[in-house]
Design an enzyme around this catalytic site. Sequence first.
Site, PDB file in Angstrom:
ATOM      1  N   HIS A   1      -0.597  10.871  -2.705  1.00  0.00           N
ATOM      2  CA  HIS A   1      -1.918  10.527  -2.151  1.00  0.00           C
ATOM      3  C   HIS A   1      -2.860  11.717  -2.055  1.00  0.00           C
ATOM      4  CE1 HIS A   1      -4.909   9.701   0.990  1.00  0.00           C
ATOM      5  NE2 HIS A   1      -4.865   8.460   0.524  1.00  0.00           N
TER       6      HIS A   1
ATOM      7  N   HIS B   1       0.837  -1.198   0.000  1.00  0.00           N
ATOM      8  CA  HIS B   1       0.000   0.000   0.000  1.00  0.00           C
ATOM      9  C   HIS B   1       0.879   1.259   0.000  1.00  0.00           C
ATOM     10  CE1 HIS B   1      -2.742   2.923   2.188  1.00  0.00           C
ATOM     11  NE2 HIS B   1      -3.429   2.588   1.115  1.00  0.00           N
TER      12      HIS B   1
HETATM   13  O1  G3P Z   1      -6.641   2.335  -2.486  1.00  0.00           O
HETATM   14  C1  G3P Z   1      -6.959   1.650  -1.323  1.00  0.00           C
HETATM   15  C2  G3P Z   1      -6.705   2.528  -0.196  1.00  0.00           C
HETATM   16  O2  G3P Z   1      -5.457   3.064  -0.467  1.00  0.00           O
HETATM   17  C3  G3P Z   1      -7.724   3.612  -0.067  1.00  0.00           C
HETATM   18  O3  G3P Z   1      -7.334   4.510   0.886  1.00  0.00           O
HETATM   19  O4  G3P Z   1      -6.707   6.781   1.419  1.00  0.00           O
HETATM   20  O5  G3P Z   1      -4.962   5.032   1.374  1.00  0.00           O
HETATM   21  O6  G3P Z   1      -5.957   5.857  -0.731  1.00  0.00           O
HETATM   22  P1  G3P Z   1      -6.184   5.581   0.717  1.00  0.00           P
HETATM   23 CA    CA Z   2      -4.996   4.434  -2.418  1.00  0.00          CA
END
Ligand code: G3P
Ligand code: CA
Length: 275
Positions: free
Chosen positions: A96, A54
Amino acid sequence: MSPPASLNLGYHAKVRRKEKLRWLALLPLYPLLYYGTYFILRGPRPANPQIIAHRGGPAYAPENTLAAFKHALEMHVDWLEMDLHQTKDGTLVVIHDASVDRTTNGSGLVAELTLAQIRALDAGDGEQIPTFEEVLALVQGSGVGLLPELKAAGMERELLRLLEAAEYTQRTVVQSFSAQRLETLQTLAPEIQVCRLYGVEMLNLPQPESARYLAPPATAVLLNPWQIRQAHTADRRIFVWFGGLEHPLIMRWLLALGVDGLMINDPSALAEILD
Ligand code: G3P
Ligand code: CA
């Protein structure tokens, strides 16, 4: 002679209290019954749950940077997750937030900064905010899957152009919380695979025809594991994302419930569990 009414009332109150206590004592059995039934009916578990870094794996390097993606590749993760925005002059960059404030030493909205201005910023440990094209160059030949997330509107054409130029369309699944963005993307390129992201409030996932991948948060899956079964029955995959619950016990529980992949900040923790 019958007892006074006050004595009768006291007796009935005692009986009611006893009944309540009996039901309360059964409380721990409810989750057992709920998850037990699920475990009996859940169907086969995925043979090879996917490790998804992630934001590249911010446990080891600044999030969404080439350093993070390189490290994740060295760890042989299955997928790289990343977030996309577009600069004022139209380049797709990997970051992000809509603004550069949190993750760099600069300030302002990505959409109001040129690529040159963005590149001048420090995204942590001397890293730059990468372009999506750089990530595509990095992963060439690795076979790793890409999970780019459309964080803003209007990036669909440019994303498809870059994927086609790099010949990486088949190893990519584009994610979004916006059903409309995914629809636009698939209208432009019906062959592109998409992943619908859901928020914490979503306990029963609507399953859009086109999305082969669904990504709910861990909390939603823990509360309603039946959606895994539903997705599998419809030949869909569940990739779970975390919002602060990234603990080995939770990971083990999600794997036991049958999810297909976990998007995690610390891929090595999941790799250890899977080993
Ligand atoms: O894309 C999955 C997850 O990353 C969604 O949350 O805020 O980390 O982009 P975020
Ligand atoms: Ca994401």
